[in-house]
Design an enzyme around this catalytic site. Structure first.
Site, short mmCIF file in Angstrom:
data_model
loop_
_atom_site.label_atom_id
_atom_site.label_comp_id
_atom_site.label_asym_id
_atom_site.label_seq_id
_atom_site.Cartn_x
_atom_site.Cartn_y
_atom_site.Cartn_z
N ASP A 8 0.85 -1.19 0.00
CA ASP A 8 0.00 0.00 0.00
C ASP A 8 0.89 1.23 0.00
OD1 ASP A 8 -2.02 -1.82 0.16
OD2 ASP A 8 -2.86 -1.09 2.05
N ASP A 129 -15.23 -3.83 -1.79
CA ASP A 129 -14.85 -3.53 -0.41
C ASP A 129 -16.13 -3.25 0.36
OD1 ASP A 129 -12.19 -3.51 -1.45
OD2 ASP A 129 -12.51 -1.44 -2.08
#
EC number: 5.3.1.16
Length: 240
Positions: A8, A129
């Protein structure tokens, strides 16, 4: 089941968030390229990158870092974060990524997803998500009214080959995956389902494999040492 290490990116560094909260950021490295090479050396056959700044901004922002990673490793690199129109998706492929992950656009503009699947085929992956089974958008900062199972079914009908399911409440927590919600997306002849969020032990990976999950994205557990990637790949992908 394929194990996919996550990188990330935020401000050019390798970080992890807790439950997608930008206020709960832990920095795990200042050299994402070296981290990618580390995961490739450990046996990863694919690397998962999220441009966190891009997800927040609505357009990719860490382009130089992403390009450097794709040049430094020989395995496929998949990218998500801020890819919400055809131009940014085309630009992402120019950076050398093999697959792009679309989240918000799947909810907002399924017609574009259909068009992109026709153009790029299996290189289009959908990221679903969710909190409590409801899909979140805009870098997890907004909530839709659509259920994850409904969106997965719709995307499958559009020809999407792969879906990454992230349970936001588990992400970065090292608790355990949401087995029930993840398994609910697995359908005969449907898209391959890749699990993300809450993975902390090899036993979690084994359970996901038993449920018919095609892949697992591992983030925090790798950076904290809860899971050794090389050992986990040997156990899960190669049967010990």
């Amino acid at each position: 089941m394929q194990l996919i290490p996550a990188i990330d990116l935020r401000d050019g560094r390798c970080v992890r968030l807790v439950q997608g909260d930008f206020e709960q950021t832990t920095v795990y490295g200042d050299d994402p390229v070296a981290v990618a090479q580390q995961w490739e050396a450990a046996g990863a056959a694919r690397i998962h990158i999220v441009d966190l700044d891009g997800a927040k901004a609505g357009r990719p922002t860490q382009t130089s870092t992403i390009a450097a990673i794709t040049k430094a490793v020989s395995v496929p690199v998949q990218l998500g974060g801020g890819l919400r129109d055809a131009a940014s998706i085309a630009a992402a492929f120019e950076l050398g990524v093999s697959d792009v992950i679309l989240g918000t656009v799947a909810v907002r503009n399924p017609e574009l997803v259909a068009e992109l699947v026709r153009q790029y085929g299996k290189a289009i992956t959908i990221g679903i998500d969710a909190r409590n089974g409801v899909v979140a958008t805009e870098g997890w900062l907004a909530s839709s009214r659509q259920r994850a199972t409904e969106l997965a079914e719709q995307m499958g009908q559009l020809g999407v080959a792969r879906i990454i399911y992230t349970d936001i409440s588990r992400d970065g927590t090292l608790s355990e995956p949401n087995y029930a919600q993840t398994a609910a997306l697995v359908t005969p002849n449907g898209p391959a389902i890749i699990a993300s969020g809450g993975i902390a032990r090899v036993e979690h990976l084994a359970r996901l494999a038993e449920l018919g999950i095609s892949g697992a994205i591992i983030g925090t557990a790798l950076y904290t040492g809860h899971i050794d990637l090389a050992s986990a790949i040997q156990t899960i992908e190669h049967g010990g």
